[in-house]
Design a protein around this motif. Structure first.
Motif, PDB file in Angstrom:
ATOM      1  N   GLU A   4      45.245 -10.305  94.021  1.00  0.00           N
ATOM      2  CA  GLU A   4      46.094  -9.373  93.291  1.00  0.00           C
ATOM      3  C   GLU A   4      45.336  -8.548  92.262  1.00  0.00           C
ATOM      4  O   GLU A   4      45.941  -7.778  91.512  1.00  0.00           O
ATOM      5  N   ILE A   5      44.023  -8.690  92.203  1.00  0.00           N
ATOM      6  CA  ILE A   5      43.231  -8.009  91.177  1.00  0.00           C
ATOM      7  C   ILE A   5      42.554  -6.774  91.764  1.00  0.00           C
ATOM      8  O   ILE A   5      41.687  -6.895  92.635  1.00  0.00           O
ATOM      9  N   PRO A   6      42.902  -5.577  91.301  1.00  0.00           N
ATOM     10  CA  PRO A   6      42.241  -4.365  91.788  1.00  0.00           C
ATOM     11  C   PRO A   6      40.865  -4.205  91.137  1.00  0.00           C
ATOM     12  O   PRO A   6      40.539  -4.883  90.154  1.00  0.00           O
ATOM     13  N   THR A   7      40.072  -3.313  91.678  1.00  0.00           N
ATOM     14  CA  THR A   7      38.747  -3.021  91.139  1.00  0.00           C
ATOM     15  C   THR A   7      38.709  -1.593  90.613  1.00  0.00           C
ATOM     16  O   THR A   7      39.083  -0.655  91.321  1.00  0.00           O
ATOM     17  N   ASN A   8      38.288  -1.435  89.398  1.00  0.00           N
ATOM     18  CA  ASN A   8      38.122  -0.118  88.795  1.00  0.00           C
ATOM     19  C   ASN A   8      36.762   0.437  89.222  1.00  0.00           C
ATOM     20  O   ASN A   8      35.732  -0.203  89.010  1.00  0.00           O
ATOM     21  N   ALA A   9      36.745   1.622  89.814  1.00  0.00           N
ATOM     22  CA  ALA A   9      35.501   2.195  90.335  1.00  0.00           C
ATOM     23  C   ALA A   9      34.597   2.758  89.240  1.00  0.00           C
ATOM     24  O   ALA A   9      33.421   3.038  89.479  1.00  0.00           O
ATOM     25  N   LYS A  10      35.117   2.901  88.049  1.00  0.00           N
ATOM     26  CA  LYS A  10      34.337   3.468  86.951  1.00  0.00           C
ATOM     27  C   LYS A  10      33.252   2.504  86.496  1.00  0.00           C
ATOM     28  O   LYS A  10      33.452   1.280  86.494  1.00  0.00           O
ATOM     29  N   ALA A  11      32.104   3.025  86.108  1.00  0.00           N
ATOM     30  CA  ALA A  11      31.035   2.213  85.533  1.00  0.00           C
ATOM     31  C   ALA A  11      31.173   2.247  84.012  1.00  0.00           C
ATOM     32  O   ALA A  11      31.133   3.315  83.396  1.00  0.00           O
ATOM     33  N   PHE A  12      31.356   1.092  83.399  1.00  0.00           N
ATOM     34  CA  PHE A  12      31.533   0.999  81.957  1.00  0.00           C
ATOM     35  C   PHE A  12      30.196   0.669  81.301  1.00  0.00           C
ATOM     36  O   PHE A  12      29.493  -0.246  81.742  1.00  0.00           O
TER      37      PHE A  12
END
Length: 210
Positions: free
Chosen positions: A50-58
């Motif tokens: 249920e956990i999505p992945t954020n494509a942004k690099a932090f």
């Protein structure tokens, strides 16, 4: 196990609950407040699927030029020394460092352990411990992020202690023999007003292992 979620520390500071637990005639657990309100006690769990992945690099902020190093694990925390100060608790404390923002209303914790856990296991331990202080705790947001080249689990929660709505914004990180909880907490309203400062602090997390 010394893993301790920050809400337990908040509970100790306030000295007790103003809400009580109850059970309905159908067996559901509820939280009862002194003004007569009640809500179902949340039983969220963090599930991998249920956990999505954020494509942004932090990445760390350019103003975060002081590296606070863990003495328990090969991890570090870049922070802006003009905005944040840190203290070291007693040696037997669960948290390695406690942080305070210059505005006086944002507080952070660094909790590091030499444990082998998955990210979801670490998050669920934190969530379970949080319920001991705030039975109505609820996960409001979660996602995987790449922070300075390392995968972390971002999780936000809200819960009630002494009828005050607290908000928690945390990064969770694991590696072989390493678990890290890097958290900021404050009132729910103040959190929303200071998200930039909160994320700039959390984005200073780094794994220093070669």
């Amino acid at each position: 196990m010394r893993i301790l979620f920050l809400s337990c520390l908040i509970f100790l500071a306030y000295g007790g609950y103003s809400q009580m637990m109850g059970v309905t005639d159908t067996g559901d657990k509820v939280v009862l407040y002194s003004d007569g309100r009640w809500v179902y006690a949340e039983r969220d769990t963090v599930r991998e699927e249920e956990i999505p992945t954020n494509a942004k690099a932090f990445k760390k902020s350019k103003d975060a030029d002081f590296l606070l190093k863990s003495t328990r694990t090969e991890t570090g925390f870049w922070l802006d020394p003009k905005a944040w100060t840190f203290t070291t608790p007693e040696p037997d404390a669960a948290s390695e460092y406690e942080l305070d923002h210059e505005n006086g209303s944002l507080y952070g914790l660094v909790i590091t352990e030499n444990l082998d856990l998955s990210l979801t296991a670490l998050a669920n331990i934190a969530l379970q411990n949080a319920r001991e202080a705030a039975p109505d705790i609820k996960v409001t947001d979660k996602e995987y992020r790449m922070v300075n080249g390392k995968k972390v689990l971002m999780m936000r929660m809200v819960g009630t202690i002494q009828e005050i709505r607290f908000s928690y914004f945390g990064y969770y990180y694991t590696a072989p023999g390493v678990s890290v909880q890097y958290l900021v907490y404050t009132s729910e309203t103040f959190m929303e007003e200071n998200l930039t400062a909160v994320e700039e602090l959390l984005n200073g997390f780094v794994d220093l292992a070669k």
